[in-house]
Design an enzyme around this catalytic site. Sequence first.
Site, PDB file in Angstrom:
ATOM      1  N   GLU A  32      10.825  -4.043  -4.452  1.00 18.53           N
ATOM      2  CA  GLU A  32      12.298  -3.966  -4.318  1.00 18.53           C
ATOM      3  C   GLU A  32      12.744  -4.220  -2.879  1.00 18.53           C
ATOM      4  O   GLU A  32      13.707  -3.629  -2.416  1.00 18.53           O
ATOM      5  CB  GLU A  32      12.812  -2.586  -4.755  1.00 18.53           C
ATOM      6  CG  GLU A  32      12.907  -2.410  -6.230  1.00 18.53           C
ATOM      7  CD  GLU A  32      13.733  -3.492  -6.885  1.00 18.53           C
ATOM      8  OE1 GLU A  32      13.302  -3.976  -7.929  1.00 18.53           O
ATOM      9  OE2 GLU A  32      14.783  -3.878  -6.345  1.00 18.53           O
TER      10      GLU A  32
HETATM   11  C1  FAD Z   1       3.011  -3.746  -8.345  1.00 18.03           C
HETATM   12  C2  FAD Z   1       4.133  -4.680  -8.007  1.00 18.03           C
HETATM   13  C3  FAD Z   1       5.215  -4.768  -8.868  1.00 18.03           C
HETATM   14  C4  FAD Z   1       6.247  -5.673  -8.583  1.00 18.03           C
HETATM   15  N1  FAD Z   1       7.277  -5.825  -9.492  1.00 18.03           N
HETATM   16  C5  FAD Z   1       8.121  -6.882  -9.339  1.00 18.03           C
HETATM   17  C6  FAD Z   1       9.044  -7.235 -10.385  1.00 18.03           C
HETATM   18  O1  FAD Z   1       9.144  -6.571 -11.424  1.00 18.03           O
HETATM   19  N2  FAD Z   1       9.805  -8.345 -10.210  1.00 18.03           N
HETATM   20  C7  FAD Z   1       9.739  -9.115  -9.087  1.00 18.03           C
HETATM   21  O2  FAD Z   1      10.439 -10.110  -9.013  1.00 18.03           O
HETATM   22  N3  FAD Z   1       8.898  -8.794  -8.076  1.00 18.03           N
HETATM   23  C8  FAD Z   1       8.088  -7.711  -8.177  1.00 18.03           C
HETATM   24  N4  FAD Z   1       7.205  -7.399  -7.171  1.00 18.03           N
HETATM   25  C9  FAD Z   1       7.204  -8.195  -5.954  1.00 18.03           C
HETATM   26  C10 FAD Z   1       7.712  -7.439  -4.728  1.00 18.03           C
HETATM   27  O3  FAD Z   1       9.079  -7.193  -4.820  1.00 18.03           O
HETATM   28  C11 FAD Z   1       7.307  -8.277  -3.483  1.00 18.03           C
HETATM   29  O4  FAD Z   1       5.903  -8.168  -3.355  1.00 18.03           O
HETATM   30  C12 FAD Z   1       8.008  -7.811  -2.227  1.00 18.03           C
HETATM   31  O5  FAD Z   1       9.381  -8.086  -2.291  1.00 18.03           O
HETATM   32  C13 FAD Z   1       7.435  -8.494  -0.963  1.00 18.03           C
HETATM   33  O6  FAD Z   1       7.273  -9.868  -1.122  1.00 18.03           O
HETATM   34  P1  FAD Z   1       5.865 -10.553  -0.757  1.00 18.03           P
HETATM   35  O7  FAD Z   1       4.816  -9.759  -1.441  1.00 18.03           O
HETATM   36  O8  FAD Z   1       5.939 -11.990  -1.062  1.00 18.03           O
HETATM   37  O9  FAD Z   1       5.701 -10.326   0.807  1.00 18.03           O
HETATM   38  P2  FAD Z   1       6.259 -11.285   1.970  1.00 18.03           P
HETATM   39  O10 FAD Z   1       7.676 -11.621   1.695  1.00 18.03           O
HETATM   40  O11 FAD Z   1       5.315 -12.397   2.177  1.00 18.03           O
HETATM   41  O12 FAD Z   1       6.215 -10.312   3.230  1.00 18.03           O
HETATM   42  C14 FAD Z   1       5.018 -10.051   3.981  1.00 18.03           C
HETATM   43  C15 FAD Z   1       5.377  -9.145   5.168  1.00 18.03           C
HETATM   44  O13 FAD Z   1       6.295  -9.806   6.053  1.00 18.03           O
HETATM   45  C16 FAD Z   1       7.460  -9.037   6.239  1.00 18.03           C
HETATM   46  N5  FAD Z   1       8.622  -9.932   6.349  1.00 18.03           N
HETATM   47  C17 FAD Z   1       8.938 -10.980   5.561  1.00 18.03           C
HETATM   48  N6  FAD Z   1      10.091 -11.533   5.971  1.00 18.03           N
HETATM   49  C18 FAD Z   1      10.515 -10.824   7.027  1.00 18.03           C
HETATM   50  C19 FAD Z   1      11.661 -10.879   7.883  1.00 18.03           C
HETATM   51  N7  FAD Z   1      12.633 -11.775   7.695  1.00 18.03           N
HETATM   52  N8  FAD Z   1      11.773  -9.958   8.860  1.00 18.03           N
HETATM   53  C20 FAD Z   1      10.833  -9.013   9.045  1.00 18.03           C
HETATM   54  N9  FAD Z   1       9.740  -8.912   8.268  1.00 18.03           N
HETATM   55  C21 FAD Z   1       9.583  -9.803   7.270  1.00 18.03           C
HETATM   56  C22 FAD Z   1       7.542  -8.125   5.020  1.00 18.03           C
HETATM   57  O14 FAD Z   1       8.283  -6.935   5.271  1.00 18.03           O
HETATM   58  C23 FAD Z   1       6.074  -7.849   4.745  1.00 18.03           C
HETATM   59  O15 FAD Z   1       5.639  -6.787   5.549  1.00 18.03           O
HETATM   60  C24 FAD Z   1       6.200  -6.459  -7.403  1.00 18.03           C
HETATM   61  C25 FAD Z   1       5.108  -6.336  -6.521  1.00 18.03           C
HETATM   62  C26 FAD Z   1       4.078  -5.484  -6.823  1.00 18.03           C
HETATM   63  C27 FAD Z   1       2.898  -5.445  -5.895  1.00 18.03           C
END
Ligand code: FAD
Length: 596
Positions: free
Chosen positions: A442
């Site tokens: 989220e």
């Molecule tokens: C168990 C689980 C359930 C989930 N359920 C859902 C679901 O139902 N539906 C859905 O759509 N998604 C879902 N997700 C996805 C989840 O919302 C994302 O994993 C999350 O939003 C982070 O995206 P990412 O993993 O691609 O990380 P990234 O976006 O690649 O981020 C990596 C790191 O970089 C940081 N970062 C990125 N951009 C910036 C910025 N501009 N400024 C500062 N820091 C930054 C982040 O904070 C993080 O620490 C789920 C994930 C998991 C693991």
Amino acid sequence: MADYQAPLRDMRFVLNEVFDAPALWASLPKVAENVDPDTADAILEEAGKITSGVLAPLNREGDEQGCKWNDGEVSTPDGFREAYQTIVEGGWNGLGGNPEFGGMGMPKTLVAQFEEMMQGANMAFGLAPMLTAGACLALDAHGSQELKEKYLPNMYSGVWSGAMDLTEPHAGTDLGIIRTKAEPNDDGSFNVSGTKIFITWGEHDMAENIIHLVLAKLPDAPKGPKGISLFLVPKFMVNDDGSLGERNQFSCGSLEKKMGIKGSATCVMNFDGAKGWLVGEENKGLAAMFTMMNYERLGVGIQGIGAAEASLQSAREYAMERIQSRSPTGAQEPEKAADPILVHPDVRRMLLTMKGYVEGGRAFSTYVAQWLDIAKYAEDDERRKHAEGMVALLTPVAKAFLTDRGLDTTIIGQQVFGGHGFIREWGQEQLVRDCRITQIYEGTNGIQAMDLMGRKVVGSQGKLYELFANDIATFIEENSDNQALRPYLEPLAAAFERLSDVTENVIAKAGENPESIGAAAVDYLDLFGLTALGYMWVKIVKAAADKAEGDTSGFYTGKIKTARFYFDRLLPKTVALAEGIRSGSDSMMALTAEEF
Ligand SMILES: Cc1cc2nc3c(=O)[nH]c(=O)nc-3n(C[C@H](O)[C@H](O)[C@H](O)COP(=O)(O)OP(=O)(O)OC[C@H]3O[C@@H](n4cnc5c(N)ncnc54)[C@H](O)[C@@H]3O)c2cc1C
């Protein structure tokens, strides 16, 4: 391990004595139609029975068995289907839903208590009703009348569940770069194609149909976040008479193996020209999805409190039973080989820290829920607008602060158990593993902090902050003659001044240095959250003070003593945070990539 018991006494205290929720409900005619104090109390009682009696006993097995994938079908752990049926029969999915389409229309202040019980009892399971309720909210707010009539009644009942499909392998935080496409058909529908990952409860065997809300791009859509649209894509097509038709062109490609919430299905979803319908306007999908996300964000914060409460219940019981060493003041239970570990100051520090965050956090989530109720139901435009501002400001704090402290609390609970917290038997390690995801999904907590500081505080040039500041300042002013509150009001006023000072400082610096917001954001959110919980603890003392005298149960006296601990040991952390924020971004940005 203590069996999870819904903390009904504390929830009733927060609702009725700290916030006088019945008075709020009576002031909102649309809420008053559906709820009165007796109804609310009966709902809490029943919710307590179901969450403690039906969901909690499945928590451990859900973790051990997990969900199973077989050729696109997903089967849930033993007992989940039956438990889901219980939730459907009780109408719990639609507790806060729009009565026009079969929801029960209950206020968020009450629904938040049910959510906490469900998440505390079994977070993996609780995600299914939570996502369905969020999907209903987005559909109700942005869908056409036709879509609402066709889908909402079965979603509120829970016969169909909801899923939220945003994330793609290369696009998580930055949804502007998603690749999923939606091609228009002649009949007004769209063909949706692409791959979504990490989709919670995207496929399972508990509901007859699964309604996906999918973010995708129309042909020739503008680049970035302004080119995203939202589509409703059902697993089974729904005929005009409401019966289910053929299966849609998408499926679950696999399930993720993960650290926690193992009882829930985290799905890779492959959309292959799946038929979908636009929700809201073209290219305005992200805004529509935010209706759901804002709702889910408070819900995720509440997951943090739920897990922390479960951990506290076990740790408290263990500390009273486990005997090790003698009290520093001499044997307290000389007939035993050693004293219960509760005699040791450090064990008390741990339990009080847990209580400080859990009980203060519950009050804070109810406080935010109160603003959500006013924002949704107030008839007076100005009152509604004011509440919308509060919700916008406080939502990232509720999501990130309550989940950060939620994880801290479960780890402290694990520590109370010593080595027994690390092994499976007592359930503490599962709570730590389950709670960890709440900081990530989220929108990561880092992103929540950027939202608070960048968009809400700096973006409004401090106007949204002023709403909260006025609320605290008025409370301090109105209670300045209250002797019982004096020892708490002074440190609260000092922390509040610190927060206001830092806020001003950050707004001033943001114009000069674009990196200053990112450098300060996480510490700022922590400072904000600790101060907000301080405010909650004074409200708690105010509600408890009169009743503490002659209180033999220890409930009210325990509140006042925990408040004292919060002000002595937890609120002072704001001093260090403010100091760190004032140091600016220089040390953070000084290293070259090689120097890392
Ligand atoms: C168990 C689980 C359930 C989930 N359920 C859902 C679901 O139902 N539906 C859905 O759509 N998604 C879902 N997700 C996805 C989840 O919302 C994302 O994993 C999350 O939003 C982070 O995206 P990412 O993993 O691609 O990380 P990234 O976006 O690649 O981020 C990596 C790191 O970089 C940081 N970062 C990125 N951009 C910036 C910025 N501009 N400024 C500062 N820091 C930054 C982040 O904070 C993080 O620490 C789920 C994930 C998991 C693991």
